[in-house]
Enzyme design. Structure first.
Site, short mmCIF file in Angstrom:
data_model
loop_
_atom_site.label_atom_id
_atom_site.label_comp_id
_atom_site.label_asym_id
_atom_site.label_seq_id
_atom_site.Cartn_x
_atom_site.Cartn_y
_atom_site.Cartn_z
N TYR A 179 0.82 -1.21 0.00
CA TYR A 179 0.00 0.00 0.00
C TYR A 179 0.86 1.26 0.00
O TYR A 179 0.36 2.36 -0.29
CB TYR A 179 -0.95 0.04 1.21
CG TYR A 179 -2.03 -1.04 1.19
CD1 TYR A 179 -2.21 -1.85 0.07
CD2 TYR A 179 -2.88 -1.23 2.26
CE1 TYR A 179 -3.18 -2.83 0.05
CE2 TYR A 179 -3.87 -2.21 2.24
CZ TYR A 179 -4.01 -3.00 1.13
OH TYR A 179 -4.98 -3.98 1.11
N LYS A 227 3.28 -15.53 2.45
CA LYS A 227 3.15 -16.30 1.20
C LYS A 227 4.58 -16.64 0.80
O LYS A 227 5.06 -16.28 -0.28
CB LYS A 227 2.42 -15.42 0.17
CG LYS A 227 2.04 -16.12 -1.11
CD LYS A 227 0.92 -17.14 -0.96
CE LYS A 227 0.68 -17.87 -2.26
NZ LYS A 227 -0.16 -19.06 -2.11
N ASP A 236 -3.28 -18.27 2.01
CA ASP A 236 -4.46 -18.94 1.43
C ASP A 236 -5.03 -19.94 2.43
O ASP A 236 -6.25 -20.06 2.61
CB ASP A 236 -4.13 -19.59 0.07
CG ASP A 236 -2.73 -20.16 -0.01
OD1 ASP A 236 -1.94 -19.96 0.94
OD2 ASP A 236 -2.41 -20.84 -1.00
N ASP A 263 -5.33 -6.55 5.98
CA ASP A 263 -6.52 -5.80 5.58
C ASP A 263 -7.65 -6.78 5.26
O ASP A 263 -8.78 -6.66 5.73
CB ASP A 263 -6.15 -4.96 4.34
CG ASP A 263 -7.23 -3.99 3.93
OD1 ASP A 263 -8.22 -3.86 4.68
OD2 ASP A 263 -7.11 -3.39 2.85
N ASP A 288 -10.91 -8.26 8.04
CA ASP A 288 -12.34 -8.12 7.71
C ASP A 288 -13.04 -9.48 7.73
O ASP A 288 -14.18 -9.60 8.20
CB ASP A 288 -12.52 -7.48 6.33
CG ASP A 288 -12.65 -5.97 6.44
OD1 ASP A 288 -12.25 -5.43 7.49
OD2 ASP A 288 -13.15 -5.33 5.49
#
Ligand code: NAD
Length: 356
Positions: free
Chosen positions: A142, A191, A223, A247, A251
Site C-alpha cells: 500500500y 506467502k 491462502d 486488511d 475483515d
C-alpha cells in the site's frame, strides 16, 4: 494513576458512543482510584465544518501531548462530495501518520450469547473463538512504488511490496507482546512459497521469536489462513501479518463474529500512547437517535486501559461487565434477534455500568 485521554468523537454516532465510553472510564477511575483527564477535539466532517480542514493542527498537538486517544468515527454523506484533500478520512490517515501508528490490533471474539448471529455452522464454532489480528499498518504494497508503463502486452500497471527487517521486527514484537497478554501463541501469515518479502518476513519473525521462549510460533500461508478462519477459527490466538494480507483477513475475522457493532481496535506505535476506536463507521443512518450500540467503543476503551496504561484488572472488569450484560439477554437493535426487546445506547451503557 493519572492519565490524559484525548477524545475524538468525530461524526455521526461518534459523539454518542464516545460519550458512553467516557461514562464507563469515569466509573473505572472511581472504582480503581485513578484520575482520567479528558480533552475533546475535532476531527473529520465536524472539523471541516468548523475550521475548513479535517485534521486541525490543534487536534494533532493535543493527541501528541496525551497519554492516549479514543476515537469514535469520522465521515458521512454531507462530506462525500468534497475533494480528496478535505475528506473526513484524511483525519484518520493524518492521525495514524502523526502518531507513528504502525500496528493495528483487532480482536475478533465470538460472544457465546450472540453465537446465533455467527454466519458459520454451529458445529464449527462449538468451542468458540477469540483471536487477535495484528496487522502491519504503514508498510508493504500500500506504500510501495507504483505506476503505469508500457509493457510487453501494452499498457500495464504495477504496485511494489517491500518490507525492511526493521518493519517486520517491530510488528513481530507487537504480536509477541500481545500474545504474552493472551494465550501465548502466535501464527505468522505469509506467502513464503512465492514472495521474497514473505521469506524475509518469516526469517525475521523467527529471529524475534527467540526473544520470546514462552510464546509458541507457527507459520501459515495466507491462502490456508483464509480457509482456516472459516473452518476452525478457534485454533488461532494472535495472528500477525502484513498490511495487505491483514486488511483482508481482519475483515474476514470480524465478519465471522456476526456482530460488527461490538468490535474494538487499537492502533499502536513505538510509544504506549496509541489510538483506540471501534471498527465500524459513523453510521449516519442512525446518528442522533440514541440507538447505536456503544459496546465496540466501550471495548476499545478497555483495550486502551490494557495496552496503553497496563491496567489489566480494569480492562478485565469492563470486558466482564459487557459479557454479563449480553448473557443477561440485553441487546441493542443491531444485535437483537427478531422480536427481542431492544435497549437504547444510553440504556445499554447504564446496564454495563451496573455490572462493573
Ligand atoms: P458503518 O459502519 O458506519 O455502518 C454500516 C451499517 O452498520 C449501518 O447500517 C449502521 O447503522 C450499522 N452500524 C455501524 N455501527 C453501528 C453501531 N455501533 N450500532 C448499531 N449499528 C451500527 O459503515 P458505512 O455506512 O459504510 O459508513 C458510514 C460512514 O462512516 C462513511 O462516511 C464512512 O466513510 C465512514 N467510516 C468511518 C470509519 C472510521 O472512522 N474508522 C470506518 C468505516 C466507515
Amino acid at each position: 494513576m493519572q492519565k490524559r485521554i484525548v477524545l475524538v468523537p468525530g461524526d455521526g454516532i461518534g459523539p454518542e458512543i464516545v460519550g458512553s465510553a467516557v461514562r464507563v472510564l469515569e466509573k473505572i477511575a472511581e472504582k480503581f482510584h485513578h484520575e482520567f483527564l479528558f480533552e475533546t477535539v475535532l476531527a473529520g466532517g465536524c472539523a471541516i465544518d468548523a475550521t475548513g480542514e479535517p485534521l486541525p493542527k490543534e487536534t494533532v498537538d493535543a493527541c501528541l501531548a496525551s497519554d492516549s486517544v479514543l476515537l469514535g468515527a469520522v465521515g458521512g454523506p454531507k462530506w462525500d462530495t468534497l475533494p480528496g484533500a478535505v475528506r473526513p478520512e484524511k483525519a484518520l490517515l493524518g492521525l495514524r501518520s502523526a502518531l507513528g501508528l504502525y500496528t493495528n490490533l483487532r480482536p475478533a471474539k465470538l460472544y457465546p450469547a450472540l453465537k446465533d448471529a455467527c454466519p458459520l455452522r454451529q458445529d464449527l464454532i462449538s468451542g468458540g473463538f477469540d483471536l487477535m489480528m495484528v496487522r502491519e499498518l504503514t508498510g508493504g504494497i500500500y506504500f510501495g512504488e507504483r505506476g503505469r508503463r508500457e509493457g510487453k502486452y501494452g499498457p500495464e500497471a504495477y504496485d511494489t511490496e517491500s518490507y525492511s527487517v526493521m518493519e517486520v521486527e517491530r510488528i513481530a514484537r507487537a504480536a509477541f507482546d500481545a500474545a504474552r497478554k493472551r494465550r501465548h501463541r502466535v501464527t505468522s501469515i505469509d506467502k513464503a512459497n512465492v514472495l521474497e518479502t514473505s521469506r524475509l518476513w518469516r526469517e525475521t519473525v523467527h529471529r524475534v521469536a527467540a526473544e520470546y521462549p514462552d510464546v509458541e510460533v507457527e507459520d501459515m500461508l495466507v491462502d490456508n489462513a483464509a480457509m482456516q478462519l472459516v473452518r476452525n477459527p478457534g485454533r488461532f490466538d494472535v495472528v500477525v501479518t502484513s498490511n495487505m494480507f491483514g486488511d483482508i483477513l481482519s475483515d474476514e475475522a470480524s465478519q465471522i463474529t456476526g456482530s460488527i457493532g461490538m468490535l474494538a481496535s487499537a492502533s499502536l506505535g513505538a510509544t504506549t500512547r496509541g489510538m483506540y476506536e471501534p471498527i465500524h463507521g459513523s453510521a449516519p443512518d442512525i446518528a442522533g437517535k440514541n440507538i447505536a450500540n456503544p459496546i465496540a467503543t466501550i471495548l476499545s476503551a478497555a483495550m486502551m486501559l490494557r495496552y496503553a496504561f497496563d491496567m489489566t484488572a480494569e480492562a478485565d472488569d469492563i470486558e466482564r461487565a459487557v459479557d454479563a450484560a449480553l448473557s443477561d439477554g440485553l441487546r441493542t437493535a443491531d444485535i437483537a434477534a427478531k422480536g427481542e426487546n431492544t435497549l437504547t445506547c444510553t440504556e445499554m451503557t447504564d446496564a454495563i455500568l451496573e455490572r462493573l
